[in-house]
Enzyme design. Sequence first.
Site, mmCIF file in Angstrom:
data_model
loop_
_atom_site.group_PDB
_atom_site.id
_atom_site.type_symbol
_atom_site.label_atom_id
_atom_site.label_comp_id
_atom_site.label_asym_id
_atom_site.label_seq_id
_atom_site.Cartn_x
_atom_site.Cartn_y
_atom_site.Cartn_z
ATOM 1 N N HIS A 258 0.856 -1.191 0.000
ATOM 2 C CA HIS A 258 0.000 0.000 0.000
ATOM 3 C C HIS A 258 0.884 1.231 0.000
ATOM 4 O O HIS A 258 1.968 1.221 0.578
ATOM 5 C CB HIS A 258 -0.906 0.009 1.246
ATOM 6 C CG HIS A 258 -2.076 0.932 1.087
ATOM 7 N ND1 HIS A 258 -2.015 2.261 1.427
ATOM 8 C CD2 HIS A 258 -3.317 0.712 0.600
ATOM 9 C CE1 HIS A 258 -3.186 2.824 1.152
ATOM 10 N NE2 HIS A 258 -3.994 1.912 0.649
ATOM 11 N N GLU A 317 -7.725 -5.539 -0.346
ATOM 12 C CA GLU A 317 -8.226 -6.323 -1.467
ATOM 13 C C GLU A 317 -8.145 -7.827 -1.248
ATOM 14 O O GLU A 317 -8.887 -8.586 -1.870
ATOM 15 C CB GLU A 317 -7.481 -5.944 -2.756
ATOM 16 C CG GLU A 317 -7.609 -4.484 -3.142
ATOM 17 C CD GLU A 317 -9.010 -4.074 -3.577
ATOM 18 O OE1 GLU A 317 -9.986 -4.563 -2.986
ATOM 19 O OE2 GLU A 317 -9.109 -3.280 -4.512
HETATM 20 N N1 ACO Z 1 4.146 -7.528 -4.704
HETATM 21 C C1 ACO Z 1 5.459 -7.489 -4.977
HETATM 22 N N2 ACO Z 1 6.208 -6.363 -4.902
HETATM 23 C C2 ACO Z 1 5.567 -5.236 -4.538
HETATM 24 C C3 ACO Z 1 4.215 -5.203 -4.234
HETATM 25 C C4 ACO Z 1 3.486 -6.410 -4.317
HETATM 26 N N3 ACO Z 1 2.195 -6.479 -4.040
HETATM 27 N N4 ACO Z 1 3.870 -3.942 -3.905
HETATM 28 C C5 ACO Z 1 4.973 -3.190 -4.004
HETATM 29 N N5 ACO Z 1 6.015 -3.976 -4.388
HETATM 30 C C6 ACO Z 1 7.395 -3.568 -4.596
HETATM 31 C C7 ACO Z 1 7.574 -2.851 -5.920
HETATM 32 O O1 ACO Z 1 7.862 -3.750 -6.959
HETATM 33 C C8 ACO Z 1 8.707 -1.917 -5.621
HETATM 34 O O2 ACO Z 1 9.896 -2.627 -5.670
HETATM 35 P P1 ACO Z 1 11.262 -1.913 -6.265
HETATM 36 O O3 ACO Z 1 11.497 -0.741 -5.367
HETATM 37 O O4 ACO Z 1 12.305 -2.978 -6.158
HETATM 38 O O5 ACO Z 1 10.903 -1.515 -7.663
HETATM 39 C C9 ACO Z 1 8.483 -1.540 -4.156
HETATM 40 O O6 ACO Z 1 7.711 -2.603 -3.587
HETATM 41 C C10 ACO Z 1 7.712 -0.248 -3.996
HETATM 42 O O7 ACO Z 1 6.608 -0.277 -4.875
HETATM 43 P P2 ACO Z 1 5.857 1.020 -5.380
HETATM 44 O O8 ACO Z 1 5.197 0.680 -6.675
HETATM 45 O O9 ACO Z 1 6.758 2.217 -5.342
HETATM 46 O O10 ACO Z 1 4.798 1.224 -4.248
HETATM 47 P P3 ACO Z 1 3.493 2.055 -4.394
HETATM 48 O O11 ACO Z 1 3.282 2.745 -3.127
HETATM 49 O O12 ACO Z 1 3.524 2.917 -5.601
HETATM 50 O O13 ACO Z 1 2.428 0.905 -4.672
HETATM 51 C C11 ACO Z 1 0.602 -0.502 -4.659
HETATM 52 C C12 ACO Z 1 1.327 0.624 -3.924
HETATM 53 C C13 ACO Z 1 0.265 -0.033 -6.072
HETATM 54 C C14 ACO Z 1 -0.696 -0.829 -3.935
HETATM 55 C C15 ACO Z 1 1.523 -1.758 -4.718
HETATM 56 O O14 ACO Z 1 1.835 -2.180 -3.414
HETATM 57 C C16 ACO Z 1 0.917 -2.886 -5.530
HETATM 58 O O15 ACO Z 1 1.063 -2.890 -6.748
HETATM 59 N N6 ACO Z 1 0.221 -3.868 -4.881
HETATM 60 C C17 ACO Z 1 -0.420 -4.942 -5.595
HETATM 61 C C18 ACO Z 1 -1.781 -4.470 -6.166
HETATM 62 C C19 ACO Z 1 -2.808 -4.257 -5.077
HETATM 63 O O16 ACO Z 1 -2.962 -5.065 -4.158
HETATM 64 N N7 ACO Z 1 -3.575 -3.147 -5.218
HETATM 65 C C20 ACO Z 1 -4.641 -2.781 -4.273
HETATM 66 C C21 ACO Z 1 -4.201 -1.683 -3.372
HETATM 67 S S1 ACO Z 1 -5.427 -1.258 -2.162
HETATM 68 C C22 ACO Z 1 -6.492 -0.240 -3.022
HETATM 69 O O17 ACO Z 1 -6.142 0.489 -3.871
HETATM 70 C C23 ACO Z 1 -7.929 -0.328 -2.698
#
Ligand code: ACO
Length: 375
Positions: A258, A317
């Site tokens: 998140h 989620e």
């Molecule tokens: N699985 C694996 N790696 C992840 C995940 C995940 N679920 N979430 C973040 N990371 C990693 C990224 O790959 C990134 O790695 P890096 O720095 O080596 O490139 C690091 O963690 C940071 O990720 P960001 O994309 O900068 O984090 P951000 O805050 O932008 O993303 C998000 C938040 C989009 C929710 C992300 O955690 C994600 O994609 N999760 C999976 C999708 C999901 O569950 N979405 C629902 C969110 S809740 C809602 O919106 C209602």
Amino acid sequence: MTMPKVIMICKEASMTSGLDGLVAAETVLSEVDGANGRLIVRGAPLERLANVITFPEMVHRLFAGFFDPLPEPVELASRLGEARAEAFQMFAADRALLALPPLDAVRALTARVPDGDGLDTALRLLAATAVFLPAVLRLQAGQSPIAPDPPMDHARDILRMTGKAATDREVRALDTYLVTVAEHGLNASTFAARVVASTRAGLTSAALAGMSALKGPLHGGAPGPVIEMLDAISSAAQAMEWLEAALDRGERLMGFGHRIYRVRDPRADALKAAVRALSRDGGGHGGRLAFAERIESAALEALRRRKPNRPLETNVEFYTALLLEALGFPPSAFTGVFAIGRAAGWIAHAREQTLSGRLIRPQSRYIGPRPPLAA
Ligand code: ACO
């Protein structure tokens, strides 16, 4: 603490990728406390609302001060029932709807609600999402849509319109879900809704923007893929191998991570409790929940190993997927159910923006080539 950062960003035209950490609005609606894993909605922590109040009561809580006059919750629920009947009159079965993902079909139908800024428009929008989703699901399954029953509770009527004779526990579970997801600070879809509202375009346009942002898999589109993940992992013993392979391919594990929460998303526990309550009705939900808990533990372990410096915890989620599956919604409909609840937050934010905000118009920093200035 955060405001000076806003000013600094404006003055120096520096850029924050994904607007991470940037404060772009002040709101009375909710606080997402990422460090402590707490969600406060108009002064009350989520755990005092979810499984306690109904969705129309949550709508009343969110709309207070933004519509004048705002009827008391019982009257508001009754007006919402009338609005459901009105929305059903607007539903026209159209062949094009058959081919669309359910949320896209609901969005196309909701665009028929005339734009406006009053409570009537707000209630029509809440009713539209609640009526159009079950109608579209039935149409796509080759069945006739079921008309709403205006005096019925909102959550019970939604389940009834899908063709389900719901138990009290199922109604309570859907109400818990809708209350839990109704409001959550300046998430991507709410920000989109506020941007549109800031142009004075009207509530329908703002809600349509919210829906469009919600559908992406990084936001409200994640729970369908959670089910795909659970189904693809054939046994708990094989979970770690499957999850590691997915991470090796560079995939994200849906339902984890998140932008704001650095600890567990409090909504995950509210929804897990609702699934657990449902499992008392039987129907195999208990076994599915136990399986999902083992996958969750394995996923958290894998993520901690891979990203030791980035706390990645379970988000809303993961248990949304289990709850909506237990209520009989197909995965393709999950984001549409999310929209039924979140529409309340979009509308409240849109009103707050219209009443107190300015046009939202940030800058971009040009990084392309520039022709020489004319002498
Ligand atoms: N699985 C694996 N790696 C992840 C995940 C995940 N679920 N979430 C973040 N990371 C990693 C990224 O790959 C990134 O790695 P890096 O720095 O080596 O490139 C690091 O963690 C940071 O990720 P960001 O994309 O900068 O984090 P951000 O805050 O932008 O993303 C998000 C938040 C989009 C929710 C992300 O955690 C994600 O994609 N999760 C999976 C999708 C999901 O569950 N979405 C629902 C969110 S809740 C809602 O919106 C209602």
